[in-house]
Design an enzyme around this catalytic site. Structure first.
Site, PDB file in Angstrom:
ATOM      1  N   TYR A   1      -2.292  -1.318  10.917  1.00 40.01           N
ATOM      2  CA  TYR A   1      -2.523  -1.871   9.571  1.00 40.01           C
ATOM      3  C   TYR A   1      -1.361  -1.505   8.644  1.00 40.01           C
ATOM      4  CZ  TYR A   1      -4.021  -1.924   4.732  1.00 40.01           C
ATOM      5  OH  TYR A   1      -4.051  -2.112   3.367  1.00 40.01           O
TER       6      TYR A   1
ATOM      7  N   LYS B   1       1.784  -3.858   6.583  1.00 37.99           N
ATOM      8  CA  LYS B   1       2.210  -3.819   5.177  1.00 37.99           C
ATOM      9  C   LYS B   1       3.713  -3.541   5.092  1.00 37.99           C
ATOM     10  CE  LYS B   1      -1.726  -4.658   3.403  1.00 37.99           C
ATOM     11  NZ  LYS B   1      -1.929  -6.004   2.842  1.00 37.99           N
TER      12      LYS B   1
ATOM     13  N   SER C   1       0.829  -1.195   0.000  1.00 42.58           N
ATOM     14  CA  SER C   1       0.000   0.000   0.000  1.00 42.58           C
ATOM     15  C   SER C   1       0.869   1.254   0.000  1.00 42.58           C
ATOM     16  CB  SER C   1      -0.855  -0.016   1.274  1.00 42.58           C
ATOM     17  OG  SER C   1      -1.438   1.235   1.503  1.00 42.58           O
TER      18      SER C   1
HETATM   19  P1  NAD Z   1     -11.094  -7.201   1.212  1.00 40.38           P
HETATM   20  O1  NAD Z   1     -11.307  -7.185   2.679  1.00 40.38           O
HETATM   21  O2  NAD Z   1     -12.260  -6.998   0.320  1.00 40.38           O
HETATM   22  O3  NAD Z   1     -10.373  -8.580   0.787  1.00 40.38           O
HETATM   23  C1  NAD Z   1      -9.500  -9.262   1.649  1.00 40.38           C
HETATM   24  C2  NAD Z   1      -9.970 -10.709   1.727  1.00 40.38           C
HETATM   25  O4  NAD Z   1      -9.094 -11.442   2.589  1.00 40.38           O
HETATM   26  C3  NAD Z   1     -11.382 -10.855   2.295  1.00 40.38           C
HETATM   27  O5  NAD Z   1     -12.150 -11.635   1.395  1.00 40.38           O
HETATM   28  C4  NAD Z   1     -11.185 -11.573   3.628  1.00 40.38           C
HETATM   29  O6  NAD Z   1     -12.271 -12.431   3.927  1.00 40.38           O
HETATM   30  C5  NAD Z   1      -9.888 -12.319   3.387  1.00 40.38           C
HETATM   31  N1  NAD Z   1      -9.103 -12.623   4.578  1.00 40.38           N
HETATM   32  C6  NAD Z   1      -8.725 -11.780   5.579  1.00 40.38           C
HETATM   33  N2  NAD Z   1      -7.979 -12.447   6.478  1.00 40.38           N
HETATM   34  C7  NAD Z   1      -7.874 -13.733   6.049  1.00 40.38           C
HETATM   35  C8  NAD Z   1      -7.233 -14.894   6.547  1.00 40.38           C
HETATM   36  N3  NAD Z   1      -6.568 -14.903   7.705  1.00 40.38           N
HETATM   37  N4  NAD Z   1      -7.339 -16.042   5.825  1.00 40.38           N
HETATM   38  C9  NAD Z   1      -8.017 -16.082   4.657  1.00 40.38           C
HETATM   39  N5  NAD Z   1      -8.656 -15.017   4.150  1.00 40.38           N
HETATM   40  C10 NAD Z   1      -8.570 -13.844   4.832  1.00 40.38           C
HETATM   41  O7  NAD Z   1      -9.941  -6.138   0.878  1.00 40.38           O
HETATM   42  P2  NAD Z   1      -9.420  -5.578  -0.526  1.00 40.38           P
HETATM   43  O8  NAD Z   1      -9.783  -4.153  -0.597  1.00 40.38           O
HETATM   44  O9  NAD Z   1      -9.805  -6.493  -1.612  1.00 40.38           O
HETATM   45  O10 NAD Z   1      -7.857  -5.635  -0.249  1.00 40.38           O
HETATM   46  C11 NAD Z   1      -7.063  -6.728  -0.681  1.00 40.38           C
HETATM   47  C12 NAD Z   1      -5.651  -6.520  -0.180  1.00 40.38           C
HETATM   48  O11 NAD Z   1      -5.155  -5.287  -0.689  1.00 40.38           O
HETATM   49  C13 NAD Z   1      -5.512  -6.433   1.325  1.00 40.38           C
HETATM   50  O12 NAD Z   1      -4.322  -7.087   1.721  1.00 40.38           O
HETATM   51  C14 NAD Z   1      -5.436  -4.961   1.584  1.00 40.38           C
HETATM   52  O13 NAD Z   1      -4.764  -4.682   2.777  1.00 40.38           O
HETATM   53  C15 NAD Z   1      -4.671  -4.476   0.367  1.00 40.38           C
HETATM   54  N6  NAD Z   1      -4.891  -3.064   0.051  1.00 40.38           N
HETATM   55  C16 NAD Z   1      -6.157  -2.603  -0.084  1.00 40.38           C
HETATM   56  C17 NAD Z   1      -6.368  -1.240  -0.342  1.00 40.38           C
HETATM   57  C18 NAD Z   1      -7.768  -0.700  -0.467  1.00 40.38           C
HETATM   58  O14 NAD Z   1      -7.931   0.516  -0.353  1.00 40.38           O
HETATM   59  N7  NAD Z   1      -8.782  -1.513  -0.730  1.00 40.38           N
HETATM   60  C19 NAD Z   1      -5.277  -0.364  -0.468  1.00 40.38           C
HETATM   61  C20 NAD Z   1      -3.982  -0.875  -0.339  1.00 40.38           C
HETATM   62  C21 NAD Z   1      -3.810  -2.250  -0.074  1.00 40.38           C
HETATM   63  N1  UFG Z   2     -12.513  11.211   3.225  1.00 33.88           N
HETATM   64  C1  UFG Z   2     -13.500  12.081   3.562  1.00 33.88           C
HETATM   65  N2  UFG Z   2     -14.648  11.579   4.060  1.00 33.88           N
HETATM   66  C2  UFG Z   2     -14.865  10.239   4.245  1.00 33.88           C
HETATM   67  C3  UFG Z   2     -13.833   9.353   3.887  1.00 33.88           C
HETATM   68  C4  UFG Z   2     -12.665   9.875   3.390  1.00 33.88           C
HETATM   69  O1  UFG Z   2     -13.355  13.296   3.413  1.00 33.88           O
HETATM   70  O2  UFG Z   2     -15.944   9.850   4.720  1.00 33.88           O
HETATM   71  C5  UFG Z   2     -11.265  11.749   2.644  1.00 33.88           C
HETATM   72  C6  UFG Z   2     -10.025  11.461   3.460  1.00 33.88           C
HETATM   73  O3  UFG Z   2      -9.836  12.438   4.451  1.00 33.88           O
HETATM   74  C7  UFG Z   2      -8.933  11.451   2.379  1.00 33.88           C
HETATM   75  C8  UFG Z   2      -9.661  10.910   1.151  1.00 33.88           C
HETATM   76  O4  UFG Z   2     -11.057  11.110   1.394  1.00 33.88           O
HETATM   77  O5  UFG Z   2      -8.532  12.763   2.110  1.00 33.88           O
HETATM   78  C9  UFG Z   2      -9.423   9.427   0.917  1.00 33.88           C
HETATM   79  O6  UFG Z   2      -9.720   8.704   2.105  1.00 33.88           O
HETATM   80  P1  UFG Z   2      -9.854   7.119   2.118  1.00 33.88           P
HETATM   81  O7  UFG Z   2     -10.193   6.703   3.512  1.00 33.88           O
HETATM   82  O8  UFG Z   2     -10.765   6.666   1.033  1.00 33.88           O
HETATM   83  O9  UFG Z   2      -8.401   6.631   1.702  1.00 33.88           O
HETATM   84  P2  UFG Z   2      -6.993   6.894   2.403  1.00 33.88           P
HETATM   85  O10 UFG Z   2      -6.134   7.574   1.397  1.00 33.88           O
HETATM   86  O11 UFG Z   2      -7.131   7.508   3.726  1.00 33.88           O
HETATM   87  O12 UFG Z   2      -6.525   5.399   2.682  1.00 33.88           O
HETATM   88  C10 UFG Z   2      -6.457   4.450   1.631  1.00 33.88           C
HETATM   89  C11 UFG Z   2      -6.745   3.042   2.147  1.00 33.88           C
HETATM   90  C12 UFG Z   2      -5.673   2.594   3.090  1.00 33.88           C
HETATM   91  C13 UFG Z   2      -4.338   2.779   2.495  1.00 33.88           C
HETATM   92  C14 UFG Z   2      -4.156   4.205   2.009  1.00 33.88           C
HETATM   93  C15 UFG Z   2      -2.873   4.401   1.289  1.00 33.88           C
HETATM   94  O13 UFG Z   2      -7.966   3.014   2.835  1.00 33.88           O
HETATM   95  O14 UFG Z   2      -5.842   1.213   3.336  1.00 33.88           O
HETATM   96  O15 UFG Z   2      -5.205   4.519   1.076  1.00 33.88           O
HETATM   97  O16 UFG Z   2      -2.826   3.516   0.243  1.00 33.88           O
HETATM   98  F1  UFG Z   2      -3.389   2.491   3.412  1.00 33.88           F
END
Ligand code: NAD
Ligand code: UFG
Length: 361
Positions: free
Chosen positions: A150, A154, A125
């Site tokens: 969290y 990562k 991330s």
């Molecule tokens: P998500 O929660 O939709 O998907 C993650 C999946 O992992 C879920 O289906 C959950 O049931 C499964 N899971 C969690 N713990 C587990 C375990 N111990 N064993 C087996 N399955 C397990 O999340 P996502 O948005 O699809 O994110 C996928 C990956 O990308 C994650 O590692 C997340 O941290 C990373 N990531 C997400 C974002 C974002 O904004 N969505 C940003 C950066 C990184």
């Molecule tokens: N925001 C609002 N209102 C809300 C939610 C978010 O104003 O209800 C704003 C936040 O302050 C930020 C922007 O929208 O300025 C984006 O916020 P998000 O929560 O959607 O995303 P972040 O950038 O804070 O975090 C995301 C993922 C994290 C990851 C990070 C960096 O949620 O898992 O990007 O990759 F770590």
């Protein structure tokens, strides 16, 4: 290739399954369904036109469960999505986050190596950059201080995988640092399905638009950005999914077609480590949009109302975060194709067709 997809029932995993099959790969999914719904996998199968995707409801901390998966399938690589991802919850439950994300990955990687499967793409991330020292962020930007457990999982897991690769050169490790994934498959059949009150901007916007929430709180309008609201690099989840397929080429040895050795980096290998078996890529569009840019695009493209009000800043947020994605383009031939209008259109298409998310099972 036949790919183990951990967390494949989740938001990014389900979209990646579609792109994998479209590119001619096959997959086996391991997910404990702690934050997902098996309907997503049925819909993925429907989109790609297969009867079903092989699926194990297994926790990645369950060594015996993983052993069974490897005993029953020949797997060439793993795309490792499984993990807990709620920033706020991780502050409340640090032990659970470290145990699930780090403990789970250690078990997964151990079972993989026992079975000679040493190719892994890891979901990292942009959060590992902390408050970045340069904008746009390149892969050379030093990692920073994370503001929550969290983020540390990562950052630490990147280090764990790098150390494992250093000790055993048979490993090929690709770390993909995602920026802000939004959008949904254009079919509207799969998308983001958050539990409870969404933490992230886009699902909050769609839930306000569909009438589930009254108004969006915009967290701060006094940042040093063009309109004072936070700027992020939003990326369409289908583009993000395609980046994983592109990254698989790091596992190909072109001379004999065997898996296990990455291609040498090209002359265009900018912002790179010199190790061809370890690669790090920023996966974003390279464009920064503010919170209000996203709201305005959503209203304009979808012709729906999104009431909002300005709230105090959210703890831990930074002003601006967007990347330079040139390295992924140069080395993987990948770049984002979808723009902000596509992102807000497809997010809304998913939400309005599935106002309650996936059906309860
Ligand atoms: P998500 O929660 O939709 O998907 C993650 C999946 O992992 C879920 O289906 C959950 O049931 C499964 N899971 C969690 N713990 C587990 C375990 N111990 N064993 C087996 N399955 C397990 O999340 P996502 O948005 O699809 O994110 C996928 C990956 O990308 C994650 O590692 C997340 O941290 C990373 N990531 C997400 C974002 C974002 O904004 N969505 C940003 C950066 C990184
Ligand atoms: N925001 C609002 N209102 C809300 C939610 C978010 O104003 O209800 C704003 C936040 O302050 C930020 C922007 O929208 O300025 C984006 O916020 P998000 O929560 O959607 O995303 P972040 O950038 O804070 O975090 C995301 C993922 C994290 C990851 C990070 C960096 O949620 O898992 O990007 O990759 F770590």
């Amino acid at each position: 290739m036949n790919i183990l997809v951990t967390g494949g029932a989740g938001f990014i995993g389900s979209h990646t399954l579609v792109e994998l099959y479209k590119a001619g790969h096959t997959a086996v999914v391991v997910d404990n369904l702690s934050n997902s719904n098996p309907t997503a996998l049925r819909r993925v199968a429907e989109i790609i036109g297969v009867a079903e995707i092989p699926f194990y409801k297994t926790d990645i901390r369950d060594r015996e469960g993983l052993e069974r998966v490897f005993a029953e399938h020949k797997l060439d690589a793993c795309i490792h999505f499984a993990g807990l991802k709620a920033v706020g919850e991780s502050v409340e439950k640090p032990w659970e986050y470290y145990e699930n994300n780090i403990g789970g990955t250690l078990t997964l990687v151990d079972v993989m190596r026992r079975h000679g499967c040493k190719n892994i793409i890891f979901s990292s991330s942009a959060t590992v950059y902390g408050d970045p020292v340069e904008i746009p962020i390149t892969e050379m930007c030093p990692k920073g201080q994370c503001t929550n457990p969290y983020g540390w999982t990562k950052s630490m897991l990147e280090q764990v995988l790098m150390d494992i690769q250093k000790a055993d050169r048979e490993w090929n490790v690709v770390l993909l640092r995602y920026f802000n994934p939004v959008g949904a498959h254009p079919s509207g059949r799969i998308g983001e399905n958050p539990n409870g009150i969404p933490n992230n901007l886009m699902p909050y916007i769609t839930q306000v638009a569909v009438g589930k929430r009254k108004e969006l709180g915009v967290f701060g309008n006094d940042y040093p950005t063009p309109d004072g609201t936070g700027v992020r690099d939003y990326i369409h989840v289908v583009d993000l999914a395609a980046a994983h397929v592109a990254a698989l080429k790091r596992f190909l040895k072109p001379e004999n077609g065997e898996y296990g050795t990455a291609t040498e980096p090209s002359a265009a290998n900018i912002h790179s480590t010199s190790n061809p078996h370890l690669s790090i890529y920023n996966i974003g569009t390279g464009h920064g949009y503010s919170v209000l840019d996203m709201v305005k695009a959503f209203v304009r493209v979808n012709a729906v109302d999104v009431p909002y009000s300005i709230k105090p800043r959210r703890a831990g947020d930074i002003a601006t975060c967007y990347c330079n994605p040139a390295k992924a383009k140069a080395e993987l031939g990948w770049e984002a194709r979808y723009d902000i209008d596509d992102m807000v259109r497809d997010s809304w298409n998913w939400q309005k067709n599935n106002p309650e998310g996936y059906p309860e099972v």
